[in-house]
Design a protein around this motif. Structure first.
Motif, PDB file in Angstrom:
ATOM      1  N   LYS A 250      42.115 -20.533  59.742  1.00  0.00           N
ATOM      2  CA  LYS A 250      42.853 -19.336  59.348  1.00  0.00           C
ATOM      3  C   LYS A 250      42.129 -18.089  59.829  1.00  0.00           C
ATOM      4  O   LYS A 250      40.901 -18.013  59.764  1.00  0.00           O
TER       5      LYS A 250
ATOM      6  N   SER B  32      40.485 -14.586  59.854  1.00  0.00           N
ATOM      7  CA  SER B  32      39.626 -14.079  58.791  1.00  0.00           C
ATOM      8  C   SER B  32      39.012 -12.750  59.222  1.00  0.00           C
ATOM      9  O   SER B  32      39.187 -12.295  60.357  1.00  0.00           O
TER      10      SER B  32
ATOM     11  N   LEU C  36      41.959  -9.967  60.294  1.00  0.00           N
ATOM     12  CA  LEU C  36      42.910 -10.199  59.210  1.00  0.00           C
ATOM     13  C   LEU C  36      43.188  -8.910  58.441  1.00  0.00           C
ATOM     14  O   LEU C  36      44.332  -8.618  58.095  1.00  0.00           O
TER      15      LEU C  36
ATOM     16  N   ASP D 169      37.511 -13.598  63.955  1.00  0.00           N
ATOM     17  CA  ASP D 169      36.937 -14.492  62.955  1.00  0.00           C
ATOM     18  C   ASP D 169      37.960 -15.504  62.454  1.00  0.00           C
ATOM     19  O   ASP D 169      39.125 -15.156  62.210  1.00  0.00           O
TER      20      ASP D 169
ATOM     21  N   CYS E 216      38.336 -18.851  59.557  1.00  0.00           N
ATOM     22  CA  CYS E 216      37.809 -19.602  58.434  1.00  0.00           C
ATOM     23  C   CYS E 216      38.285 -21.046  58.579  1.00  0.00           C
ATOM     24  O   CYS E 216      39.486 -21.292  58.754  1.00  0.00           O
TER      25      CYS E 216
ATOM     26  N   VAL F 237      35.060 -22.864  54.966  1.00  0.00           N
ATOM     27  CA  VAL F 237      35.525 -22.369  53.668  1.00  0.00           C
ATOM     28  C   VAL F 237      34.486 -22.614  52.594  1.00  0.00           C
ATOM     29  O   VAL F 237      34.208 -21.765  51.757  1.00  0.00           O
TER      30      VAL F 237
ATOM     31  N   ARG G  40      33.983 -17.610  51.696  1.00  0.00           N
ATOM     32  CA  ARG G  40      34.599 -16.679  52.642  1.00  0.00           C
ATOM     33  C   ARG G  40      36.092 -16.535  52.347  1.00  0.00           C
ATOM     34  O   ARG G  40      36.666 -15.448  52.469  1.00  0.00           O
ATOM     35  N   LEU G  41      36.727 -17.624  51.940  1.00  0.00           N
ATOM     36  CA  LEU G  41      38.150 -17.576  51.647  1.00  0.00           C
ATOM     37  C   LEU G  41      38.440 -16.665  50.457  1.00  0.00           C
ATOM     38  O   LEU G  41      39.419 -15.916  50.455  1.00  0.00           O
TER      39      LEU G  41
ATOM     40  N   ASP H  36      38.111 -13.097  51.665  1.00  0.00           N
ATOM     41  CA  ASP H  36      39.276 -12.726  52.473  1.00  0.00           C
ATOM     42  C   ASP H  36      40.470 -12.380  51.592  1.00  0.00           C
ATOM     43  O   ASP H  36      41.187 -11.397  51.838  1.00  0.00           O
ATOM     44  N   LYS H  37      40.718 -13.169  50.570  1.00  0.00           N
ATOM     45  CA  LYS H  37      41.851 -12.918  49.684  1.00  0.00           C
ATOM     46  C   LYS H  37      41.695 -11.592  48.947  1.00  0.00           C
ATOM     47  O   LYS H  37      42.631 -10.792  48.855  1.00  0.00           O
TER      48      LYS H  37
ATOM     49  N   SER I  74      41.852  -8.630  51.494  1.00  0.00           N
ATOM     50  CA  SER I  74      43.218  -8.458  52.001  1.00  0.00           C
ATOM     51  C   SER I  74      44.078  -7.755  50.964  1.00  0.00           C
ATOM     52  O   SER I  74      44.868  -6.858  51.291  1.00  0.00           O
TER      53      SER I  74
END
Length: 298
Positions: free
Chosen positions: A30, A32, A36, A55, A57, A111, A127-128, A131-132, A135
């Motif tokens: 995904k 990242s 993103l 980047d 993920c 992840v 990292r996930l 990112d969430k 974002s």
């Protein structure tokens, strides 16, 4: 920019290489990081290939071991798509490569597994998760994207992830969602940078300073040198508001700096990244920055 079909081909190559280490059908990649969030830029080196990383993920569908991660790095290094980034192919937290067509830097992080943030500024998060959360912040505060890009351009030697942390931490403290220009958030961050080396005890930059201090050595020295530059440049930008430059003109300066417009292209001529940040150069660079900023509204 990298065409979408090439991006898709690179992701397919990632999956192919991953499939030689894990079950390919369980592997997902995904987008990242700055790509993103919409905070990616061309850097101040002037090199067309020197832009924000692309980047990704990676999720293997289960926890992975450092040995598996190293094997994946070796597979990528053997791929005809990439060559080893001079900054390093693999570390305990990321694999970094450059493609052979566009010379862009690609970074892949897992992840979970051995790549988990555990520090003051990010806490204990994957990292996930980061990112969430980021974002969500940039989607609700779109002007913060411009704030981030401007700061990255203004401080080319400052790690982009650290600038993003600073923007997010500041942005979450205030109400900036209605400021599409990003100027108010930018100004408040400058005020904090201007306070260095004595920021307030609860200032967001304190988390950065604690993490860097914990790392010690050359990292701490170089970070403090970058903050010295940031302190001086912050003072210059803030002083523009006290002169004959109107707030509207300052906003136009920042808008130009945050895009690929001509005013900032002129600023890139000096190859700012290549400078050695010694104290003897600080004053000269500060003066140059001020002149170029003023010229862009002349």
């Amino acid at each position: 920019d990298v065409p979408s079909d090439f991006m898709a081909a690179v992701v397919d190559e990632f999956e192919s290489c991953a499939g030689r280490v894990w079950d390919r059908h369980s592997c997902t990649f995904k987008l990242s990081g700055s790509s993103l969030f919409g905070t990616d830029i061309k850097t101040a080196s002037g090199d067309p290939g020197d832009q924000s990383d692309l980047d990704f993920c990676f999720d293997a569908g289960r926890d992975i071991t450092p040995q598996e991660w190293n094997s994946f790095a070796e597979e990528l290094n053997r791929s005809t798509y990439f060559y080893e980034d001079p900054a390093g192919l693999a570390g305990s937290k990321a694999i970094r490569l450059r493609d052979r067509i566009y010379n862009r830097r690609w970074e892949v992080v897992p992840v979970a597994g051995h790549f988990t943030y555990d520090n003051v500024r990010w806490g204990n998060k994957s990292r996930l998760q980061v990112d969430k959360e980021w974002s969500r912040f940039f989607n609700s505060t779109p002007g913060a994207r411009r704030t981030t890009r401007v700061l990255k351009r203004m401080l080319p030697d400052f790690p982009g992830c650290d600038i993003t942390v600073l923007v997010v931490k500041h942005g979450e403290r205030g109400k900036y969602s209605a400021d599409d220009s990003g100027f108010d958030l930018f100004e408040h961050i400058l005020l904090e940078l201007k306070q260095y080396p004595d920021p307030a005890p609860d200032a967001p930059i304190q988390a950065l300073l604690k993490d860097v201090k914990a790392q010690g050595g050359d990292r701490a020295k170089s970070f403090n040198a970058m903050l010295d530059v940031a302190h001086q440049l912050a003072g210059i930008i803030l002083d523009l508001a006290k002169k004959d430059v109107s707030e509207q003109d300052i906003r136009f300066i920042l808008k130009d700096l945050a895009t690929y417009g001509q005013p900032f292209q002129q600023m890139e001529e000096g190859n700012l990244r290549a400078r050695t940040w010694t104290k003897s150069l600080h004053a000269d660079f500060a003066k140059e920055f001020q002149n170029r900023a003023l010229n862009s509204v002349a």
